[in-house]
Design a protein around this motif. Structure first.
Motif, mmCIF file in Angstrom:
data_model
loop_
_atom_site.group_PDB
_atom_site.id
_atom_site.type_symbol
_atom_site.label_atom_id
_atom_site.label_comp_id
_atom_site.label_asym_id
_atom_site.label_seq_id
_atom_site.Cartn_x
_atom_site.Cartn_y
_atom_site.Cartn_z
ATOM 1 N N CYS A 207 -13.420 -86.789 83.154
ATOM 2 C CA CYS A 207 -12.711 -85.703 83.835
ATOM 3 C C CYS A 207 -12.736 -85.972 85.332
ATOM 4 O O CYS A 207 -13.722 -86.473 85.873
ATOM 5 N N VAL A 208 -11.628 -85.636 86.012
ATOM 6 C CA VAL A 208 -11.552 -85.778 87.469
ATOM 7 C C VAL A 208 -11.094 -84.474 88.120
ATOM 8 O O VAL A 208 -10.698 -84.463 89.291
ATOM 9 N N ASN A 209 -11.145 -83.381 87.358
ATOM 10 C CA ASN A 209 -10.669 -82.087 87.862
ATOM 11 C C ASN A 209 -11.606 -81.567 88.948
ATOM 12 O O ASN A 209 -12.802 -81.372 88.709
ATOM 13 N N CYS A 227 -21.371 -77.908 86.843
ATOM 14 C CA CYS A 227 -22.586 -77.077 86.756
ATOM 15 C C CYS A 227 -23.820 -77.811 87.254
ATOM 16 O O CYS A 227 -24.810 -77.182 87.639
ATOM 17 N N GLY A 228 -23.804 -79.135 87.197
ATOM 18 C CA GLY A 228 -24.926 -79.929 87.693
ATOM 19 C C GLY A 228 -26.068 -80.113 86.724
ATOM 20 O O GLY A 228 -27.108 -80.684 87.084
ATOM 21 N N LYS A 229 -25.921 -79.667 85.471
ATOM 22 C CA LYS A 229 -26.997 -79.838 84.495
ATOM 23 C C LYS A 229 -27.284 -81.316 84.236
ATOM 24 O O LYS A 229 -28.435 -81.714 84.067
ATOM 25 N N CYS A 230 -26.228 -82.117 84.189
ATOM 26 C CA CYS A 230 -26.407 -83.550 83.945
ATOM 27 C C CYS A 230 -27.169 -84.211 85.082
ATOM 28 O O CYS A 230 -28.028 -85.073 84.858
ATOM 29 N N VAL A 245 -16.983 -81.907 90.486
ATOM 30 C CA VAL A 245 -16.891 -82.810 89.339
ATOM 31 C C VAL A 245 -18.020 -83.840 89.414
ATOM 32 O O VAL A 245 -18.361 -84.331 90.493
ATOM 33 N N ALA A 246 -18.618 -84.135 88.245
ATOM 34 C CA ALA A 246 -19.732 -85.069 88.186
ATOM 35 C C ALA A 246 -19.231 -86.507 88.071
ATOM 36 O O ALA A 246 -18.141 -86.766 87.547
#
Length: 305
Positions: A207-209, A227-230, A245-246
């Motif tokens: 994803c790049v959104n 969300c930053g969980k990763c 975006v991660a």
């Protein structure tokens, strides 16, 4: 008759003088071509794809010869020929070639027709560049794949095709040479060249959104919501969250897949990994199992006897 003979003699003299002048000019201003250029050009695949960053294989050959004269071939790589071709070139030029990990194109969008429904109809030139220039596309996501196939047209090796069911491009790893033509053709830059990784295993955020979580999620059910969980789960600091975006850094990633497990939208994709083993059901300890009341009563009676 004398007039014709005089004209022939004069013209012949002028031609002779001009020929002598041209001969000396060709010797004086001659551009000598390094014979190694022809030899290197023969070794290169001749695809002229531009994936090396130079205008065709002739430009790459010139760069290789100049780099050899400078003493190092680092930073130069032919994505089509790969390590085999570069090793031959290095041997030809009498240089050592650093090992480069093979790469493959990945599509960083998982907005299938089911996950990212249409909200409008585009009636115009069916190319990604044209659609991107005049609208956000036919879905609510202004960052995802447009599905017109500019990347397919750009690929000279037939390594990418549009899946008619999902509406997304799919890359054939066996055919992909990592030339980068598809990445350059994509106006939204959702195609990225990443290292194939050990055993062709890799992790990336599909994803790049860059919209905020609620907006991105409304446009696509598989969108990264930032969300930053990763990033919190990763112990190797391989994941950063920028502009909602991660992104997973392939240089730092250790392929532990913990980030994949905590992603709430499934935006992180694991490629070529074996299926996860299901955790066995927890069995309560023997000490924690309570015996029936009747058995306890019988034991007490036997002791009293």
């Amino acid at each position: 008759m004398d007039f014709i003979l005089s004209a022939v003699i004069v013209l012949g003299g002028i031609a002779l003088v001009a020929a002598v002048i041209l001969f000396f000019c060709s010797k004086k201003f001659a551009v000598k071509e390094d014979p190694r250029l022809a030899l290197v050009s023969e070794v290169l695949p001749g695809a002229n794809c531009g994936g090396c960053g130079y205008p065709g294989c002739s430009g790459m050959a010139d760069a290789l010869v100049k780099a050899a004269d400078a003493g190092s071939l680092d930073g130069l790589n032919c994505p089509v020929g790969g390590a085999d071709v570069m090793t031959k070139v290095a041997d030809l030029l009498g240089m050592a070639m650093a090992n480069t990990e093979p790469k493959v194109a990945v599509v960083r969008c998982n907005g299938t027709c089911q996950l990212r429904p249409r909200v409008t109809i585009y009636d115009g030139l069916r190319t990604c560049s044209a659609m991107n220039a005049c609208s956000a596309g036919e879905t609510g996501c202004g960052f995802g794949c447009l599905g017109c196939g500019d990347c397919v047209e750009a690929c000279q090796f037939g390594a990418i095709a549009i899946n008619q069911e999902t509406g997304l491009p799919e890359v054939d790893e066996e055919k992909c040479t990592a030339c980068g033509a598809c990445a350059k053709a994509c106006p939204r830059h959702i195609i990225e060249l990443r290292k194939k990784g050990p055993k062709n295993r890799r992790l990336y955020v599909r994803c790049v959104n860059k919209d905020k979580g609620a907006v991105a999620r409304k446009a696509c059910q598989a969108a990264c919501i930032g969300c930053g969980k990763c990033a919190k789960e990763c112990k190797f600091e391989a994941i950063t969250v920028t502009a909602n975006v991660a992104y997973i850094d392939p240089e730092k990633c250790r392929l532990c897949r913990k980030c994949e497990s905590v992603c709430p939208t499934g935006a992180i994709v694991a490629v070529n990994f074996p299926p996860r083993k299901e955790k066995p059901a927890e069995v309560p300890a023997a000490d924690s199992v309570k015996q029936p009341m009747s058995s306890n009563v019988e034991i007490v009676k036997e002791e009293s006897k």
